[in-house]
Design a protein around this motif. Structure first.
Motif, PDB file in Angstrom:
ATOM      1  N   GLU A 166      37.415  45.943  35.956  1.00 58.32           N
ATOM      2  CA  GLU A 166      36.440  45.427  36.828  1.00 58.32           C
ATOM      3  C   GLU A 166      34.959  45.874  36.524  1.00 58.32           C
ATOM      4  O   GLU A 166      33.979  44.811  36.876  1.00 58.32           O
ATOM      5  CB  GLU A 166      36.793  46.550  38.509  1.00 58.32           C
ATOM      6  CG  GLU A 166      38.193  46.127  39.147  1.00 58.32           C
ATOM      7  CD  GLU A 166      37.929  44.658  39.256  1.00 58.32           C
ATOM      8  OE1 GLU A 166      37.034  43.936  39.948  1.00 58.32           O
ATOM      9  OE2 GLU A 166      39.383  44.070  39.220  1.00 58.32           O
ATOM     10  N   LYS A 167      34.680  46.644  35.948  1.00 57.40           N
ATOM     11  CA  LYS A 167      33.683  46.936  35.102  1.00 57.40           C
ATOM     12  C   LYS A 167      33.059  45.652  34.394  1.00 57.40           C
ATOM     13  O   LYS A 167      31.899  45.198  34.428  1.00 57.40           O
ATOM     14  CB  LYS A 167      33.306  48.154  34.442  1.00 57.40           C
ATOM     15  CG  LYS A 167      33.080  49.508  35.264  1.00 57.40           C
ATOM     16  CD  LYS A 167      32.683  50.393  34.227  1.00 57.40           C
ATOM     17  CE  LYS A 167      32.227  51.853  35.014  1.00 57.40           C
ATOM     18  NZ  LYS A 167      31.638  52.897  34.227  1.00 57.40           N
TER      19      LYS A 167
ATOM     20  N   LYS B 294      34.280  42.650  34.588  1.00 56.55           N
ATOM     21  CA  LYS B 294      33.995  41.361  35.433  1.00 56.55           C
ATOM     22  C   LYS B 294      32.592  41.489  36.158  1.00 56.55           C
ATOM     23  O   LYS B 294      31.898  40.665  36.324  1.00 56.55           O
ATOM     24  CB  LYS B 294      35.345  41.217  36.266  1.00 56.55           C
ATOM     25  CG  LYS B 294      36.352  40.953  35.850  1.00 56.55           C
ATOM     26  CD  LYS B 294      37.841  41.131  36.647  1.00 56.55           C
ATOM     27  CE  LYS B 294      37.904  40.312  37.598  1.00 56.55           C
ATOM     28  NZ  LYS B 294      38.934  40.215  38.397  1.00 56.55           N
ATOM     29  N   GLY B 295      32.353  42.694  36.635  1.00 60.44           N
ATOM     30  CA  GLY B 295      31.038  43.006  37.484  1.00 60.44           C
ATOM     31  C   GLY B 295      30.099  42.573  36.393  1.00 60.44           C
ATOM     32  O   GLY B 295      28.893  42.126  37.050  1.00 60.44           O
TER      33      GLY B 295
ATOM     34  N   GLU C 170      44.060  38.990  33.728  1.00 58.85           N
ATOM     35  CA  GLU C 170      44.147  40.298  33.820  1.00 58.85           C
ATOM     36  C   GLU C 170      45.589  40.612  33.498  1.00 58.85           C
ATOM     37  O   GLU C 170      46.583  40.145  33.527  1.00 58.85           O
ATOM     38  CB  GLU C 170      44.061  40.781  35.109  1.00 58.85           C
ATOM     39  CG  GLU C 170      42.715  40.234  35.900  1.00 58.85           C
ATOM     40  CD  GLU C 170      42.411  40.900  37.056  1.00 58.85           C
ATOM     41  OE1 GLU C 170      43.031  42.173  37.511  1.00 58.85           O
ATOM     42  OE2 GLU C 170      41.820  40.571  37.896  1.00 58.85           O
TER      43      GLU C 170
END
Length: 206
Positions: free
Chosen positions: A26-27, A29-30, A46
């Motif tokens: 998630e980091k 992708k952010g 993923e």
């Protein structure tokens, strides 16, 4: 580190990128979302479990329709991706593996024994040896994905062996440009030093 990879791909005219994420996905992708690059279409797959660099290729839906590049994300490099593409096509390879020459020095005097295993026949002080190592950058034909099992861990070394065993043409593309694998703390420190000096140094272990 990822920005360096993406900028290099974009500069080489590559427009479509897929990033395989697992740990801290998630980091990652952010960060990519907050730092969008015009002309670069970035998607993600993923991994619900660690699949390895080759294993994650089974997640590509749809499959690439033409030759495509796979690379590790813990690299800082100035490799010419266009040159890799030309080499792959000219050689008619089904799998092209980027290789890098590295030098390793043994910090001791290396002793050779005679046939009785007790007498010393020679000694060499701090010898150096050169090797070609896998640089973690590859170009593949889409058919290579047929060799990748679904939902199973597979590293690229194993996929290379599978391709060779299948009789496919696997070529070696030499990397002369700046390259560092920063998977180890000492290499990360060396890369920081290189960047601080604002001039490319010789590659890792050179």
């Amino acid at each position: 580190i990822l920005d360096n990879v993406l900028d290099g791909l974009k500069a080489s005219g590559i427009g479509d990128v897929v990033i395989s994420v697992n740990y801290l996905g998630e980091k990652i992708k952010g960060h990519v979302s907050e730092n969008r690059r015009e002309g670069l279409n970035i998607d993600f797959v993923e991994e619900n479990m660690a699949l390895g660099t080759a294993g994650s290729l089974s997640l590509l839906k749809p499959r690439p329709k033409s030759s495509f590049i796979v690379m590790n994300a813990d690299l800082i490099t100035q490799i010419d991706f266009k040159a890799l593409q030309r080499f792959h096509a000219k050689e008619g390879n089904q799998f092209s593996v980027c290789v890098r020459k590295v030098k390793e020095t043994v910090p001791y005097g290396v002793v050779s024994l005679a046939g009785d295993s007790r007498s010393i026949s020679s000694i060499e002080e701090k010898p150096s040896r050169e090797y070609l190592v896998n640089a973690g950058i590859y170009m593949l034909e889409p058919s290579l994905i047929d060799l990748v099992p679904e939902k199973q861990f597979l590293d690229m070394t194993s996929l290379i062996k599978k391709a060779i065993d299948a009789g496919l043409k696997v070529g070696a593309f030499p990397v002369f440009e700046y390259w560092r694998d920063i998977g180890r703390p000492q290499e990360m420190q060396a890369a920081n030093s290189d960047l601080a000096q604002q001039k490319p140094a010789a590659g890792a272990n050179n």
